[in-house]
Design an enzyme around this catalytic site. Structure first.
Site, PDB file in Angstrom:
ATOM      1  N   CYS A  36       0.855  -1.199   0.000  1.00 62.54           N
ATOM      2  CA  CYS A  36       0.000   0.000   0.000  1.00 62.54           C
ATOM      3  C   CYS A  36       0.884   1.239   0.000  1.00 62.54           C
ATOM      4  O   CYS A  36       0.617   2.217  -0.702  1.00 62.54           O
ATOM      5  CB  CYS A  36      -0.887   0.036   1.244  1.00 62.54           C
ATOM      6  SG  CYS A  36      -1.871  -1.436   1.519  1.00 62.54           S
ATOM      7  N   CYS A  87       2.370   3.235  -3.168  1.00 56.93           N
ATOM      8  CA  CYS A  87       1.616   4.320  -3.811  1.00 56.93           C
ATOM      9  C   CYS A  87       1.186   5.396  -2.822  1.00 56.93           C
ATOM     10  O   CYS A  87       1.282   6.577  -3.099  1.00 56.93           O
ATOM     11  CB  CYS A  87       0.371   3.774  -4.505  1.00 56.93           C
ATOM     12  SG  CYS A  87       0.734   2.648  -5.857  1.00 56.93           S
ATOM     13  N   HIS A  88       0.670   4.961  -1.661  1.00 55.04           N
ATOM     14  CA  HIS A  88       0.026   5.914  -0.743  1.00 55.04           C
ATOM     15  C   HIS A  88       0.974   6.477   0.310  1.00 55.04           C
ATOM     16  O   HIS A  88       0.563   7.330   1.100  1.00 55.04           O
ATOM     17  CB  HIS A  88      -1.167   5.245  -0.046  1.00 55.04           C
ATOM     18  CG  HIS A  88      -2.243   4.782  -0.989  1.00 55.04           C
ATOM     19  ND1 HIS A  88      -3.048   5.656  -1.678  1.00 55.04           N
ATOM     20  CD2 HIS A  88      -2.643   3.536  -1.356  1.00 55.04           C
ATOM     21  CE1 HIS A  88      -3.913   4.968  -2.424  1.00 55.04           C
ATOM     22  NE2 HIS A  88      -3.676   3.681  -2.253  1.00 55.04           N
ATOM     23  N   CYS A 141      -7.736  -2.128  -4.821  1.00 52.68           N
ATOM     24  CA  CYS A 141      -6.316  -1.785  -4.888  1.00 52.68           C
ATOM     25  C   CYS A 141      -5.478  -3.056  -4.974  1.00 52.68           C
ATOM     26  O   CYS A 141      -4.532  -3.133  -5.747  1.00 52.68           O
ATOM     27  CB  CYS A 141      -5.892  -0.989  -3.649  1.00 52.68           C
ATOM     28  SG  CYS A 141      -6.102   0.797  -3.827  1.00 52.68           S
ATOM     29  N   CYS A 183     -36.253   1.019  16.424  1.00 50.28           N
ATOM     30  CA  CYS A 183     -35.443   1.023  17.641  1.00 50.28           C
ATOM     31  C   CYS A 183     -34.495   2.229  17.700  1.00 50.28           C
ATOM     32  O   CYS A 183     -34.428   2.927  18.703  1.00 50.28           O
ATOM     33  CB  CYS A 183     -34.604  -0.252  17.735  1.00 50.28           C
ATOM     34  SG  CYS A 183     -35.582  -1.739  18.046  1.00 50.28           S
ATOM     35  N   HIS A 184     -33.736   2.451  16.631  1.00 49.13           N
ATOM     36  CA  HIS A 184     -32.590   3.368  16.721  1.00 49.13           C
ATOM     37  C   HIS A 184     -32.946   4.834  16.511  1.00 49.13           C
ATOM     38  O   HIS A 184     -32.129   5.703  16.788  1.00 49.13           O
ATOM     39  CB  HIS A 184     -31.497   2.929  15.746  1.00 49.13           C
ATOM     40  CG  HIS A 184     -30.924   1.597  16.108  1.00 49.13           C
ATOM     41  ND1 HIS A 184     -30.150   1.398  17.232  1.00 49.13           N
ATOM     42  CD2 HIS A 184     -31.037   0.377  15.524  1.00 49.13           C
ATOM     43  CE1 HIS A 184     -29.803   0.129  17.303  1.00 49.13           C
ATOM     44  NE2 HIS A 184     -30.340  -0.521  16.288  1.00 49.13           N
ATOM     45  N   ARG A 216     -22.285  -6.149  11.777  1.00 48.57           N
ATOM     46  CA  ARG A 216     -23.221  -5.631  12.780  1.00 48.57           C
ATOM     47  C   ARG A 216     -24.639  -5.563  12.214  1.00 48.57           C
ATOM     48  O   ARG A 216     -25.613  -5.884  12.884  1.00 48.57           O
ATOM     49  CB  ARG A 216     -22.767  -4.253  13.267  1.00 48.57           C
ATOM     50  CG  ARG A 216     -23.556  -3.747  14.456  1.00 48.57           C
ATOM     51  CD  ARG A 216     -23.287  -4.600  15.682  1.00 48.57           C
ATOM     52  NE  ARG A 216     -24.233  -4.353  16.763  1.00 48.57           N
ATOM     53  CZ  ARG A 216     -25.407  -4.974  16.893  1.00 48.57           C
ATOM     54  NH1 ARG A 216     -25.787  -5.870  15.992  1.00 48.57           N
ATOM     55  NH2 ARG A 216     -26.190  -4.702  17.904  1.00 48.57           N
ATOM     56  N   CYS A 253     -28.099  -7.483  13.686  1.00 49.02           N
ATOM     57  CA  CYS A 253     -29.398  -6.869  13.963  1.00 49.02           C
ATOM     58  C   CYS A 253     -30.503  -7.619  13.217  1.00 49.02           C
ATOM     59  O   CYS A 253     -31.567  -7.879  13.776  1.00 49.02           O
ATOM     60  CB  CYS A 253     -29.401  -5.404  13.528  1.00 49.02           C
ATOM     61  SG  CYS A 253     -29.133  -4.236  14.876  1.00 49.02           S
TER      62      CYS A 253
END
Lengths: 277, 156
Positions: A92, A95-96, A130, A196-197, A234, A238
Site C-alpha cells: 500500500c 503508492c500511498h 487496490c 429502535c434506533h 453488525r 441486527c
C-alpha cells in the site's frame, strides 16, 4: 455547534483544541459525543456516538489506546500497509506512502462514487480493488483478519475527522435505497432499524441500551464478539435478532444502508477502533 | 438406515395428525378476527395457564415480554426493559379481549407505527428467517397462557 452532556464529562475548549473524554485531539468545534445534525431534513436533532450509551467501563476501554483491544488490529494493519504482496511487488505504501497523510480523511468519506464501476465502493471494497488492480494480489475475504486489520488501520488514520459522505449526484439512488431499507420492517419480529434506533435510543431492551445506531466507530471491537468486526457484520447481527434473513456482507443492500447510516452520522468524528458491548 | 428414516417420517406424520386433531378448535393466525381492538374468545377454545404464561413472559426464547416491559411481579428477574409501559396493573387497564388483540397484533390496537411485534401473526415475504417462516412467535396455547398471566397483574 457543539452541545455538552452531563455524562460526557467534557472540559472547555483549550488552546484551540476541543478536549474531550478521548485521549486524542479533535478538530475545533467537533465533539466526540454529540453534534447537532446539519442537514435540514435530518430525522434526528442531536447525533450521539454509540460511545454515549455505553457503561463507563466500556467507554474507558475505548479511550485508552494501550488498553483498547481494537489496536491489535490497527497494529497488524500498519504492518500490512508496508508489506509487499502480489505480482506487481507493491505494498500500500508504494503508492500511498505515509497513511497518516494520505488516509487522513479517507475513512470519513466512504462509501465513495466509483465512475468505472458505476456504483459506490466502501473501504473494504476499495482496499480489495487496490489489491487486485494495483498490486496484482488476491483480494482478502470479508471479515478476514487481514481485511479487518487494514480497514481498522485506515479508518484509524481518520480518527477525529467528521464523517462526511456524498449523497448527491449519482449517489442519490443509493442513498434513497439505504433510506428505504432503514425504514422497512423485516423478519418475524417485524421491525425496521428506525423502530429502535430513531424512536427508542437511550432506552433499554433487557440489559442492552439502544444507541442511535451510528457507524462512526466501525470497525468496532465488540466485547460480545471478543474481536473487531465490520459494520456489515453488525447489520447482519441486527437482522438475525429480528429473525430476518440477513443480506450478505458486501452486498449492494448493505452498501446502500452503510451510505445512509453514515449520512445519519454526518459530522460525528470517526472513532475507529471503537469499543462496544 | 432407509427404513429408520421412513419409520421416523411416518411417526412424524401420525404425530402431526394427532396434534391437529387435539387442536381442532385452535384458530390459525391468519383466521383471527380483531374487532374494535378486541379478540373476544380464546384462540384455543380454553383458558390459558397463568403459571406457564409467567414463564413465557420472561423467557428470552419465547415471549420475552420483560425485554421491553417492566413488571414488579417478576422483580427477582434482572434487566427489565423500558421500551414499553410497565405492566403492573395491566389487568385493570385492558379487558381480556383487548389484551388478546394487543398480543396477537399490536398494530391493530396501537396503530401501524408501534414498535411492539405481533406475537400471533405470520408474514409473507419480508425476509423471515427460514426456521421461523409460517410460524407465529408464540403458539395459540402460549398466547392464552400469557393472557391468563397478565390477568393476574392487578393493582393492589
Amino acid at each position: 455547534m457543539v452541545m455538552r452532556t452531563k455524562i460526557a464529562l467534557l472540559s472547555a475548549a483549550a488552546a484551540g483544541l476541543v478536549m474531550s473524554g478521548y485521549a486524542f485531539a479533535l478538530p475545533e468545534g467537533v465533539d466526540t459525543v454529540q453534534v447537532t445534525a446539519t442537514a435540514k431534513d435530518h430525522p434526528l436533532g442531536e447525533l450521539y456516538s454509540g460511545w454515549h450509551f455505553r457503561t463507563p467501563e466500556t467507554q474507558a476501554l475505548q479511550q485508552d489506546d494501550f488498553e483498547n483491544p481494537g489496536f491489535l488490529w490497527v497494529e497488524q494493519g500498519a504492518e500490512l500497509w508496508e508489506t509487499v504482496d502480489g505480482s506487481e511487488q507493491k505494498s500500500c505504501a508504494s503508492c500511498h506512502e505515509d497513511a497518516a497523510d494520505s488516509m487522513a480523511t479517507t475513512g470519513a468519506q466512504m462509501p465513495k462514487w466509483n465512475e468505472a464501476l458505476g456504483k459506490p465502493v466502501n473501504l473494504e471494497q476499495q482496499i480489495n480493488m487496490c489489491r487486485s488492480e494495483r498490486m496484482g494480489a488476491k483480494p482478502w475475504k470479508w471479515e478476514s483478519s487481514e481485511l479487518l486489520s487494514m480497514t481498522s488501520f485506515v479508518r484509524n488514520q481518520s480518527r477525529g475527522t467528521p464523517v462526511e459522505v456524498q449523497i448527491d449526484g449519482p449517489m442519490t439512488p443509493w442513498f434513497e435505497k439505504g433510506k428505504d431499507l432503514y425504514n422497512t420492517r423485516v423478519g418475524q419480529l417485524d421491525l425496521a432499524c428506525v423502530n429502535c434506533h430513531q424512536n427508542y435510543y437511550g432506552q433499554s431492551i433487557r440489559a442492552d441500551r439502544l444507541s442511535q445506531g451510528q457507524s462512526n466507530g466501525f470497525p468496532t471491537y465488540r466485547l460480545k464478539w471478543q474481536k473487531i468486526g465490520s459494520l456489515h457484520r453488525r447489520f447482519k447481527g441486527c437482522m438475525d435478532q429480528v429473525r430476518a434473513e440477513p443480506y450478505k456482507v458486501g452486498s449492494d443492500e448493505f452498501l446502500a444502508l452503510e451510505l445512509y447510516v453514515n449520512w445519519r452520522g454526518q459530522g460525528l468524528p470517526v472513532e475507529a477502533p471503537a469499543v462496544r458491548q | 438406515m432407509g427404513h429408520k428414516l421412513a419409520a421416523g417420517f411416518c411417526l412424524a406424520i401420525s404425530l402431526g395428525a394427532v396434534t391437529a386433531a387435539a387442536n381442532a378448535a385452535t384458530i390459525e393466525p391468519q383466521d383471527v378476527v380483531i374487532r374494535e381492538a378486541e379478540v373476544e374468545s380464546s384462540l384455543t377454545g380454553s383458558p390459558g395457564d397463568p403459571a406457564a404464561g409467567s414463564k413465557w413472559f420472561k423467557s428470552r426464547k419465547l415471549g420475552n415480554c420483560l425485554a421491553c416491559h417492566g413488571n414488579r411481579d417478576q422483580i427477582g428477574e434482572p434487566f427489565h426493559g423500558d421500551i414499553g409501559p410497565p405492566l403492573d396493573g395491566v389487568a385493570d387497564r385492558y379487558s381480556e379481549g383487548e389484551l388478546r388483540a394487543i398480543l396477537v397484533n399490536a398494530k391493530s390496537v396501537f396503530g401501524p407505527d408501534t414498535i411492539m411485534p405481533g406475537f400471533y401473526r405470520v408474514f409473507d415475504g419480508q425476509r423471515v428467517r427460514k426456521e421461523f417462516q409460517g410460524k407465529p412467535v408464540l403458539t395459540a396455547t402460549q398466547v392464552e397462557d400469557v393472557i391468563a398471566y397478565l390477568k393476574t397483574l392487578k393493582e393492589e
